[in-house]
Design a protein around this motif. Structure first.
Motif, mmCIF file in Angstrom:
data_model
loop_
_atom_site.group_PDB
_atom_site.id
_atom_site.type_symbol
_atom_site.label_atom_id
_atom_site.label_comp_id
_atom_site.label_asym_id
_atom_site.label_seq_id
_atom_site.Cartn_x
_atom_site.Cartn_y
_atom_site.Cartn_z
ATOM 1 N N THR A 106 -8.827 -2.284 -5.497
ATOM 2 C CA THR A 106 -7.886 -1.672 -4.562
ATOM 3 C C THR A 106 -8.176 -2.105 -3.129
ATOM 4 O O THR A 106 -7.265 -2.450 -2.362
ATOM 5 N N ASN A 114 0.521 -2.259 -4.016
ATOM 6 C CA ASN A 114 -0.336 -2.285 -5.202
ATOM 7 C C ASN A 114 -1.675 -1.614 -4.920
ATOM 8 O O ASN A 114 -2.254 -0.975 -5.801
ATOM 9 N N THR A 126 -1.168 1.938 -5.319
ATOM 10 C CA THR A 126 -1.120 2.241 -6.745
ATOM 11 C C THR A 126 -2.527 2.378 -7.314
ATOM 12 O O THR A 126 -2.815 3.297 -8.089
ATOM 13 N N GLY A 127 -3.414 1.466 -6.921
ATOM 14 C CA GLY A 127 -4.796 1.540 -7.376
ATOM 15 C C GLY A 127 -5.468 2.826 -6.942
ATOM 16 O O GLY A 127 -6.205 3.467 -7.714
ATOM 17 N N TRP A 186 -0.813 -2.639 -12.834
ATOM 18 C CA TRP A 186 -1.480 -2.692 -11.523
ATOM 19 C C TRP A 186 -2.519 -3.808 -11.493
ATOM 20 O O TRP A 186 -2.566 -4.609 -10.553
ATOM 21 N N GLY A 214 4.316 -5.207 -6.699
ATOM 22 C CA GLY A 214 3.522 -4.132 -6.117
ATOM 23 C C GLY A 214 4.362 -2.904 -5.811
ATOM 24 O O GLY A 214 3.939 -1.758 -6.049
ATOM 25 N N ASN A 223 5.205 -1.062 -9.075
ATOM 26 C CA ASN A 223 4.044 -0.308 -9.547
ATOM 27 C C ASN A 223 3.909 1.012 -8.791
ATOM 28 O O ASN A 223 3.642 2.061 -9.383
#
Length: 274
Positions: A111, A122, A125-126, A165, A241, A244
């Motif tokens: 991340t 993204n 998202t992580g 991801w 990204g 996600n």
């Protein structure tokens, strides 16, 4: 842009089948799994000859293989009900937090790297994947049935979000390795579904990632057999990204609602034990 895909039609399915076999083998042979990954550390001369350079690459390999070894001995401790100070520690419920922490740090590492590359959606998202990892020890265990599996009650949706991801992260960070990394992600994603047990996702991810990194360190055949650098497209990356992030936001609300209402015990476990 000239995108080459035909070699991957052959190499990716072959690698996928090998990875599925690896997961099944190490699940069944829990003792051999522990000893094999200890022995794998002695291949480090091949890592040097293979061009593993810099502390980051070494740290990445060791940060995966060492926890894989610990998974193996924890499985032995629980499944065989080993006695002794170290064995008792390895099979304690509180030690399950170690596996939770390793997963958390693995995601957070990527991340942060995502953010430094400007892949902000993204990266977000992580971060939310970290937030929604089911807590230990309530939703983690090593079973005493069958082969002493490491069980993590992640949902099928969380598994899918992790897969897409991580694939997006690799697409940005190492396009040349994207095809091979996508293969190990798909193997970890599909193996639990083939068994009808999404809670095996983390186990499948552990062994596929460890095998992949060991192979890359010892005999890095992937640039020759699965070079996917021509697949890279910055617009695809940006859109991926964003998708996600859009997908994970409602999942976060659902996850928190399950915890808040006390429904997580059934929804995370799918109303049955491992």
């Amino acid at each position: 842009m000239n995108i080459t895909i035909w070699p991957h039609v052959i190499t990716m399915p072959i690698y996928f089948i090998v990875l599925i076999f690896i997961v099944a083998f190490f699940r069944k042979h829990y003792k051999l799994a522990a000893y094999f990954w200890i022995a794998s550390l002695f291949t480090f001369p091949l890592w040097i000859l293979g061009g593993v350079e810099g502390w980051f690459r070494w740290a990445k390999i060791l940060s995966v293989i060492l926890p894989t070894i610990i998974v193996g001995f924890s499985r032995i401790a629980v499944y065989e009900n080993k006695k002794g100070k170290i064995w008792d520690f390895l099979k304690s419920e509180q030690f399950l937090w170690f596996f939770y922490a390793i997963l958390f740090l693995n995601i957070m590492e990527a991340t942060i790297k995502d953010a430094t590359m400007g892949n902000y959606f993204n990266a977000a998202t992580g971060f939310l994947l970290c937030v929604t990892i089911p807590f230990a020890p309530k939703f983690w265990k090593i079973t005493t049935e069958k082969h002493g599996d490491l069980i993590a009650y992640t949902t099928a949706s969380w598994n899918f979000l992790y897969t897409t991801w991580n694939a997006c992260f690799v697409y940005a960070e190492s396009p040349v390795y994207f095809a091979s990394s996508l293969t190990i992600l798909l193997a970890a994603e599909l193996y639990p579904l083939m068994k009808g047990r999404p809670e095996l996702y983390i186990t499948a991810r552990v062994y596929t990632l460890a095998a992949h990194l060991l192979l890359r360190a010892s005999f890095d055949i992937f640039p020759m057999t699965m070079d996917s650098s021509s697949w890279y497209n910055p617009e695809v990356l940006k859109t991926w990204g964003m998708i996600n992030f859009i997908l994970i936001v409602p999942y976060v609300f659902w996850h928190m609602w399950q915890l808040q209402t006390g429904k997580a015990e059934k929804s995370f476990r799918r109303q049955r034990a491992a």
